[in-house]
Design a protein around this motif. Sequence first.
Motif, PDB file in Angstrom:
ATOM      1  N   ALA A  92       0.830  -1.211   0.000  1.00 48.78           N
ATOM      2  CA  ALA A  92       0.000   0.000   0.000  1.00 48.78           C
ATOM      3  C   ALA A  92       0.862   1.259   0.000  1.00 48.78           C
ATOM      4  CB  ALA A  92      -0.931  -0.016   1.209  1.00 48.78           C
ATOM      5  N   THR A  93       1.874   1.292   0.867  1.00 49.63           N
ATOM      6  CA  THR A  93       2.706   2.497   0.961  1.00 49.63           C
ATOM      7  C   THR A  93       3.706   2.595  -0.187  1.00 49.63           C
ATOM      8  OG1 THR A  93       4.222   1.356   2.494  1.00 49.63           O
ATOM      9  CG2 THR A  93       2.448   2.667   3.461  1.00 49.63           C
ATOM     10  N   LEU A  94       4.086   1.454  -0.764  1.00 52.25           N
ATOM     11  CA  LEU A  94       4.947   1.496  -1.959  1.00 52.25           C
ATOM     12  C   LEU A  94       4.184   2.119  -3.126  1.00 52.25           C
ATOM     13  CD1 LEU A  94       7.688   0.744  -3.191  1.00 52.25           C
ATOM     14  CD2 LEU A  94       6.693  -1.465  -3.836  1.00 52.25           C
ATOM     15  N   GLY A  95       2.910   1.777  -3.248  1.00 52.68           N
ATOM     16  CA  GLY A  95       2.083   2.408  -4.278  1.00 52.68           C
ATOM     17  C   GLY A  95       1.969   3.901  -4.053  1.00 52.68           C
ATOM     18  N   LEU A  96       1.766   4.306  -2.786  1.00 54.14           N
ATOM     19  CA  LEU A  96       1.681   5.727  -2.445  1.00 54.14           C
ATOM     20  C   LEU A  96       3.019   6.413  -2.726  1.00 54.14           C
ATOM     21  CD1 LEU A  96      -0.377   7.719  -1.252  1.00 54.14           C
ATOM     22  CD2 LEU A  96       0.559   7.209   1.016  1.00 54.14           C
ATOM     23  N   TRP A  97       4.123   5.724  -2.442  1.00 54.80           N
ATOM     24  CA  TRP A  97       5.465   6.248  -2.733  1.00 54.80           C
ATOM     25  C   TRP A  97       5.572   6.614  -4.205  1.00 54.80           C
ATOM     26  CZ3 TRP A  97       9.365   5.245  -6.071  1.00 54.80           C
ATOM     27  CH2 TRP A  97      10.651   5.667  -5.751  1.00 54.80           C
ATOM     28  N   SER A  98       5.170   5.699  -5.075  1.00 55.29           N
ATOM     29  CA  SER A  98       5.297   5.912  -6.511  1.00 55.29           C
ATOM     30  C   SER A  98       4.396   7.050  -6.982  1.00 55.29           C
ATOM     31  CB  SER A  98       4.938   4.615  -7.251  1.00 55.29           C
ATOM     32  OG  SER A  98       5.105   4.765  -8.642  1.00 55.29           O
ATOM     33  N   VAL A  99       3.159   7.079  -6.497  1.00 58.13           N
ATOM     34  CA  VAL A  99       2.209   8.118  -6.899  1.00 58.13           C
ATOM     35  C   VAL A  99       2.706   9.505  -6.494  1.00 58.13           C
ATOM     36  CG1 VAL A  99      -0.098   9.064  -6.467  1.00 58.13           C
ATOM     37  CG2 VAL A  99       0.187   6.615  -6.926  1.00 58.13           C
ATOM     38  N   LEU A 100       3.136   9.654  -5.247  1.00 54.30           N
ATOM     39  CA  LEU A 100       3.543  10.968  -4.753  1.00 54.30           C
ATOM     40  C   LEU A 100       4.854  11.436  -5.390  1.00 54.30           C
ATOM     41  CD1 LEU A 100       2.660  10.635  -0.951  1.00 54.30           C
ATOM     42  CD2 LEU A 100       1.371  11.794  -2.757  1.00 54.30           C
ATOM     43  N   ARG A 101       5.800  10.514  -5.562  1.00 52.77           N
ATOM     44  CA  ARG A 101       7.052  10.894  -6.209  1.00 52.77           C
ATOM     45  C   ARG A 101       6.804  11.334  -7.650  1.00 52.77           C
ATOM     46  NH1 ARG A 101      11.324  12.470  -3.946  1.00 52.77           N
ATOM     47  NH2 ARG A 101      11.756  10.579  -2.774  1.00 52.77           N
ATOM     48  N   GLY A 102       6.017  10.562  -8.381  1.00 54.23           N
ATOM     49  CA  GLY A 102       5.731  10.909  -9.770  1.00 54.23           C
ATOM     50  C   GLY A 102       4.924  12.180  -9.892  1.00 54.23           C
ATOM     51  N   LEU A 103       3.930  12.344  -9.019  1.00 55.23           N
ATOM     52  CA  LEU A 103       3.085  13.539  -9.075  1.00 55.23           C
ATOM     53  C   LEU A 103       3.880  14.795  -8.747  1.00 55.23           C
ATOM     54  CD1 LEU A 103       0.178  14.432  -9.578  1.00 55.23           C
ATOM     55  CD2 LEU A 103      -0.298  14.065  -7.146  1.00 55.23           C
ATOM     56  N   GLY A 104       4.753  14.704  -7.731  1.00 53.96           N
ATOM     57  CA  GLY A 104       5.576  15.855  -7.363  1.00 53.96           C
ATOM     58  C   GLY A 104       6.515  16.272  -8.484  1.00 53.96           C
ATOM     59  N   LEU A 105       7.153  15.294  -9.117  1.00 53.59           N
ATOM     60  CA  LEU A 105       8.061  15.600 -10.233  1.00 53.59           C
ATOM     61  C   LEU A 105       7.308  16.138 -11.441  1.00 53.59           C
ATOM     62  CD1 LEU A 105      10.417  12.483  -9.968  1.00 53.59           C
ATOM     63  CD2 LEU A 105      11.000  14.848  -9.384  1.00 53.59           C
ATOM     64  N   PHE A 106       6.093  15.607 -11.683  1.00 49.29           N
ATOM     65  CA  PHE A 106       5.276  16.088 -12.799  1.00 49.29           C
ATOM     66  C   PHE A 106       4.838  17.530 -12.575  1.00 49.29           C
ATOM     67  CE2 PHE A 106       0.980  16.771 -14.515  1.00 49.29           C
ATOM     68  CZ  PHE A 106       1.239  16.629 -15.874  1.00 49.29           C
ATOM     69  N   MET A 107       4.421  17.854 -11.365  1.00 47.67           N
ATOM     70  CA  MET A 107       3.944  19.198 -11.051  1.00 47.67           C
ATOM     71  C   MET A 107       5.047  20.242 -11.194  1.00 47.67           C
ATOM     72  SD  MET A 107       1.614  18.310  -7.709  1.00 47.67           S
ATOM     73  CE  MET A 107       1.558  20.023  -7.168  1.00 47.67           C
ATOM     74  N   THR A 108       6.261  19.859 -10.858  1.00 45.71           N
ATOM     75  CA  THR A 108       7.363  20.827 -10.819  1.00 45.71           C
ATOM     76  C   THR A 108       8.317  20.700 -11.992  1.00 45.71           C
ATOM     77  OG1 THR A 108       8.773  19.326  -9.539  1.00 45.71           O
ATOM     78  CG2 THR A 108       7.292  20.776  -8.306  1.00 45.71           C
ATOM     79  N   GLU A 109       8.111  19.696 -12.848  1.00 43.96           N
ATOM     80  CA  GLU A 109       9.049  19.382 -13.926  1.00 43.96           C
ATOM     81  C   GLU A 109      10.456  19.164 -13.363  1.00 43.96           C
ATOM     82  OE1 GLU A 109       8.685  22.487 -16.814  1.00 43.96           O
ATOM     83  OE2 GLU A 109       6.765  21.723 -17.557  1.00 43.96           O
ATOM     84  N   ALA A 110      10.485  18.568 -12.170  1.00 41.90           N
ATOM     85  CA  ALA A 110      11.730  18.219 -11.468  1.00 41.90           C
ATOM     86  C   ALA A 110      12.577  19.436 -11.102  1.00 41.90           C
ATOM     87  CB  ALA A 110      12.559  17.228 -12.284  1.00 41.90           C
TER      88      ALA A 110
END
Length: 330
Positions: free
Chosen positions: A136-154
Amino acid sequence: MSMSSVESAVSSNLAVSNLIRRYINEIGLILVIALLYLIFSFNAPGFNSMGNQMNILRDAAMVGIAAWAMTLVIIAGEIDVSVGPMVAFSSVCLAYLLKLEVSLALASLLILLLGFSLGSVAGVLRGVFGIPSFVATLGLWSVLRGLGLFMTEALPVPVEESNILDWIAGEIGIFPISAAVMLAIFAFFVLVSHKTAFGRSIYAIGGNATAAQLCGINVRSVRILVFALSGLMSAVTGILLTARLGSGNAGAANGMEFDVIAAVVVGGTALAGGKGSLFGSLLGVLVITLIGNGLVLLGIDSFFQQVVRGVIIVLAVLINIQLLQNSRRR
């Protein structure tokens, strides 16, 4: 010597022996911390300077605040690997809210609610749907990491200068505000874990969830709440990180979850659940922070630092396990 004197001496020795046996893990960690200070004091330039000691406290706060909640999660027999992305995502969301000219107080409150809610999502997946907490938390890890990088363009999201954020990133005298926040939250978690029914329920669930359920403990609610607290503490860390960096950064806190989990495990909390202490986690946080700080000052290659840190952490855990086993045999 009279019989009563002999009995008193034996009783005193037994009390001391029981006390040492009870706190053998903490005693071992204190010796490890003393050894690290001795090694780095003689070999790492600038290690003993006041400025570096304050940096150690700031770094400890970044790991420690999340570690207090992680201690309860692991005692409950669960795991949360989403801490790092949760911290980074919280910092990004705070930066965007401040760019929209939302007041710092309201923005911080919204970030705390966000962290609590995201943690609750992991808790619901575990407590209601029975999904293993690692998944469950590994899935959340992936979602939040990807969403944060997408929002900020890294890229970092800078925030406007703020006296309050500068104060949060600063000191009271020479003592960092972030470290004071860490210790205040530590005291709160100690109170919760030892003086409340919720805290006792966490230990019971980690020891035997089925037996705890039969005793009337609402296992589902407790599991949801421990993950919600983990999300909340990650949000607090995200706010402190934003103040320290002056920006929201989706790439920040990379690997923090491993430092947090390592600190808790080094502190003596059993990954199987049911056993652990916040004081042990506090010492574990200091061990992890000192290792990281000392390796930087020694000029160790950043990639090889991970190797050295991993070896030291494994050795510390092995030593503590051996001490506990020897104590039980005696």
